[in-house]
Scaffold this motif. Structure first.
Motif, mmCIF file in Angstrom:
data_model
loop_
_atom_site.group_PDB
_atom_site.id
_atom_site.type_symbol
_atom_site.label_atom_id
_atom_site.label_comp_id
_atom_site.label_asym_id
_atom_site.label_seq_id
_atom_site.Cartn_x
_atom_site.Cartn_y
_atom_site.Cartn_z
ATOM 1 N N ARG A 95 13.471 17.055 23.974
ATOM 2 C CA ARG A 95 12.386 17.801 24.610
ATOM 3 C C ARG A 95 11.591 18.525 23.534
ATOM 4 N N SER A 114 7.296 17.082 27.132
ATOM 5 C CA SER A 114 8.519 16.334 26.868
ATOM 6 C C SER A 114 8.154 14.909 26.489
ATOM 7 N N THR A 115 9.011 14.287 25.676
ATOM 8 C CA THR A 115 8.793 12.890 25.318
ATOM 9 C C THR A 115 9.582 11.954 26.221
ATOM 10 N N THR A 116 10.203 12.477 27.252
ATOM 11 C CA THR A 116 10.999 11.650 28.145
ATOM 12 C C THR A 116 10.377 11.618 29.531
ATOM 13 N N GLY A 117 10.907 10.714 30.354
ATOM 14 C CA GLY A 117 10.445 10.645 31.732
ATOM 15 C C GLY A 117 9.566 9.441 31.988
ATOM 16 N N THR A 118 8.988 9.408 33.170
ATOM 17 C CA THR A 118 8.172 8.278 33.591
ATOM 18 C C THR A 118 6.816 8.782 34.068
ATOM 19 N N SER A 174 11.546 9.799 21.431
ATOM 20 C CA SER A 174 12.947 10.166 21.515
ATOM 21 C C SER A 174 13.235 10.866 22.831
ATOM 22 N N SER A 175 14.490 11.177 23.031
ATOM 23 C CA SER A 175 14.888 11.868 24.251
ATOM 24 C C SER A 175 14.844 13.377 24.094
ATOM 25 N N THR A 197 7.135 3.927 31.165
ATOM 26 C CA THR A 197 8.190 4.677 30.489
ATOM 27 C C THR A 197 7.623 5.424 29.307
#
Length: 244
Positions: free
Chosen positions: A103, A73-77, A100-101, A96
């Motif tokens: 997946r 995924s390109t999101t998350g921490t 993009s948001s 961070t």
């Protein structure tokens, strides 16, 4: 394929440990996190925990650790932590995730191998539209007499392209970027009267050729233009990403 970089500081503002996150391998459909982390003095181990719960760790070299894992995924921490030789925590910091948001779905991340079938509607004059789009692609990728602004005008959305070109022209691939040319379309299919799917080859003399490069053109206010993704998909070959 890609380039990851991180900044080093005499003292990081966010605390004793920190770093920078990059995703490489998107164009090759094998997205991978690269974390360049800076550890405090005395750190014997640095660990990065990724959004999916997996982690990587290493002994820092001159205070720097490079950590990686496949990116689901390109999101998350991402959490970066530093420990001394006895395992005592020396600090941690969240990073961070860039991008993009959306997946990354591996099942939907395969590059096209051929053009799709034609759509149910076609332009009123397909031959003329085909010639126009062919010339558009050749101009965008090969006409070095055009200014940057004139090239950007060939796309439906060119925000951030100036910074992308600046990165390309200072990258390790700058000579290849300058030499790259597209002489003609290898194929074109009209998906509708206002949208076309394109296939072309990028030739770089004395280096390589990149075939099966795909893009799209759209009819906007009566003018055919290349889509933003057409530009961004090609510059990713040199490890440069367009901004969201």
């Amino acid at each position: 394929v890609g380039i990851a970089a991180g900044s080093l500081y005499a003292q990081r503002r966010e605390g004793p440990v920190g770093g920078d996150a990059t995703i490489v391998g998107v164009a090759e459909h094998d997205p991978t996190w690269i974390i360049v982390a800076q550890a405090p003095p005395g750190a014997a181990r640095v660990r990065a925990t990724f959004p999916d719960g997996t982690h990587d760790e290493m002994t820092p070299v001159d205070g720097v650790a490079v950590l990686s894992r496949p990116a689901a995924s390109t999101t998350g921490t991402i959490t970066v932590e530093a420990f001394d030789g006895s395992g005592t925590p020396l600090g941690s910091a969240p990073i961070t995730a860039p991008g993009s948001s959306a997946r990354i779905d591996p099942a939907q991340c395969n590059a096209p191998q051929q053009l799709p079938p034609p759509g149910p509607t076609q332009p009123a004059d397909p031959a003329s539209a085909r010639t126009t789009i062919n010339n558009l692609v050749v101009s965008a990728f090969s006409d070095r007499s055009l200014s940057d602004a004139q090239v950007f005008a060939l796309y439906d959305d060119s925000h951030g392209f100036a910074d992308v070109l600046k990165q390309l022209r200072s990258s390790s691939f700058k000579n290849e970027v300058a030499a790259a040319r597209v002489s003609k379309l290898d194929g074109l299919v009209f998906l509708s009267a206002t949208k076309a799917a394109l296939e072309f080859t990028i030739n770089i003399p004395n280096y390589s050729s990149f075939s099966q490069r795909f893009g799209e053109a759209v009819l906007t206010d009566g003018t055919w233009k290349l889509t933003r993704a057409t530009f961004c998909n090609q510059v990713s070959l040199a490890g440069v990403q367009c901004p969201p």
